[in-house]
Scaffold this motif. Structure first.
Motif: not given
Length: 360
Positions: A93-104
Motif C-alpha cells: 500500500c502507500i502510507i504517507e505523512r504520518p503524524k502522532v498526537i497524544y490524547n490526555e
C-alpha cells in the motif's frame, strides 16, 4: 545550501539542513514526510519508511527518539504493514505523512496518515488511524476512510449546497467554467456520499486540547480542516474548505499570539516549488494568503524542499520541517529543518542556515 555532513542530526550537536542525517548507530534516517511528538522530555520523530527503489510501503512507519533534536535513536517500525491480503495497510500500500498526537483524556497516542490501497494508485485518498499506549509503539491499526461522509463544509453557502452538478459537463479541467465550479464545490458534492478525499496531511492540537486534521482534498485542489472527536480517533463531522482551487498540499501549522499560520506547497510531484503561506485569527478562518516566508538564495523553490511539519519548542520557538525528495531513491531523500523567526508584524520568516543549534 545542501551542505554535506555526517555530523548532522543523528550524531552531533548541530542541525545541518540538507545534509546526510544518520542515527546514533550510523544508519541513514528513514523517516520521510514526518512529524515530531514531544512527550515526557523526549522527542519522537515519525516518518515514512521509503524503499531504496519504488515508492510503495514495504515496512511501515518508522520512529526515532531524541532529547536534543540532534542525536536520534532508531526505535523501530512503529506501525507495520500487514501481510494479510486485502488488509487496508497490506504490504505494498502507500502510507504517507504520518503524524502522532497524544490524547490526555484517554492516555493514548494516536497516529493519522494518508493511505492509498495496494494496487489502486492514488484513487483511494483515505486517512488511516492507529493507536498505541506508548509513544514509540507498536501502533495498532484501527481503520481507514474518507472524511465526513454526508456532511457539507461549515463555510459552504446554502446556494452552493443546492447546486446540482453534471460531472460530464466538467471533464475538461482548468477552464474558467471548471474553475468556477470547483470554487463552488463541484468535487465536494461529487464526494459527499462517501466522504472527502484526504491526501497530504498534518495534525494540529490547539491550546484547548481540540485536535484537527488538515489535508489536501478535492483532487488536491482545495485544503480542508476537519475537527477530530475528543478521543482524536474520528472526525466530528465539522470541517471547512480553504483556498478552493488553489492547488495546495503539504500543510504545516503553527499558532503564535492567537494567530494561526499555515505553510503549504504547490502541486508539482516530487519537484520543489514556491511555497505558500496563510493566516487566520481562528482555526475556522477566514484564512488569508500571504507571500511565502522564505528569504535568500533558493527561497523561490523552498530551498529544494517541501513542507511536512512545524515543531513547536519551549520558549516560543518553532522549527520548519521539509523533505528534499529524491524520486530515484526515495529512501535517501533528505531533510531540511530550519528555525522560524517572526518580523515586527508577527509574520513568520525562514532564512537558510548551513547549520544551527536547537539550544534545548
Amino acid at each position: 545550501m545542501n551542505a554535506q555532513s555526517a555530523n548532522s542530526p543523528g550524531k552531533g550537536k548541530d542541525i545541518v539542513p540538507g545534509g546526510v542525517w544518520n542515527d546514533v548507530d550510523g544508519k541513514y534516517i528513514n523517516a520521510h514526510g514526518g512529524g515530531v511528538l514531544h512527550y515526557n522530555g523526549k522527542y519522537y520523530w515519525f516518518g515514512e519508511h521509503r524503499p531504496d527503489k519504488g515508492f510503495s510501503t514495504q515496512a511501515g512507519v518508522t520512529c526515532y527518539s531524541s532529547t536534543d533534536l540532534c542525536n536520534w535513536k532508531y526505535e523501530g517500525i512503529s506501525l507495520a504493514v500487514s501481510e494479510e491480503a486485502g488488509n487496508d495497510i497490506e504490504k505494498g500500500c502507500i502510507i504517507e505523512r504520518p503524524k502522532v498526537i497524544y490524547n490526555e483524556k484517554t492516555k493514548t497516542f494516536v497516529m493519522w496518515f494518508h493511505l492509498e490501497l495496494k494496487g489502486k494508485g492514488y484513487e483511494a485518498a483515505r486517512a488511516g488511524v492507529a493507536i498505541s499506549d506508548t509513544p514509540a509503539g507498536p501502533y495498532r491499526f484501527l481503520y481507514s476512510g474518507r472524511v465526513a461522509p454526508g456532511r457539507y463544509p461549515q463555510n459552504m453557502t446554502t446556494e452552493e449546497k443546492a447546486i446540482v452538478w453534471n460531472m460530464d459537463d466538467y471533464k475538461e479541467w482548468w477552464t474558467p467554467k471548471w474553475r468556477e465550479a470547483v470554487n463552488k464545490g463541484l468535487f465536494v458534492k461529487r464526494d459527499l456520499k462517501d466522504g472527502q478525499m484526504s491526501r497530504d496531511m498534518t495534525l494540529f492540537v490547539d491550546d484547548d486540547g481540540k485536535a484537527y486534521h488538515v489535508y489536501s482534498s478535492e483532487e488536491n485542489l482545495t485544503l480542508q480542516i476537519a475537527e477530530l472527536t475528543d478521543d482524536y480517533r474520528k472526525h466530528s463531522g465539522k470541517y471547512i474548505r480553504i483556498a478552493p482551487g488553489g492547488h495546495n498540499e503539504a500543510p504545516a501549522l503553527l499558532k503564535r499570539n492567537g494567530m494561526y499560520w499555515m505553510i503549504t506547497s504547490g502541486c508539482t510531484g516530487w519537484a520543489p516549488n514556491e511555497a505558500r503561506m496563510f493566516s487566520a485569527p481562528s482555526i475556522w478562518g477566514p484564512w488569508t494568503q500571504h507571500p511565502h516566508p522564505f528569504v535568500g538564495k533558493g527561497a523561490e523553490k523552498t530551498y529544494g524542499g517541501q513542507s511536512t511539519f512545524i515543531l513547536s519548542l519551549p520558549g516560543d520557538k518553532f522549527v520548519f520541517m521539509a523533505d528534499i525528495w529524491k524520486p530515484d531513491s526515495l529512501m535517501y531523500s533528505r531533510y531540511i529543518w530550519l528555525p522560524i523567526d517572526f518580523d515586527e508584524a508577527g509574520k513568520p520568516v525562514i532564512v537558510w542556515q548551513d547549520s544551527w543549534k536547537p539550544g534545548l
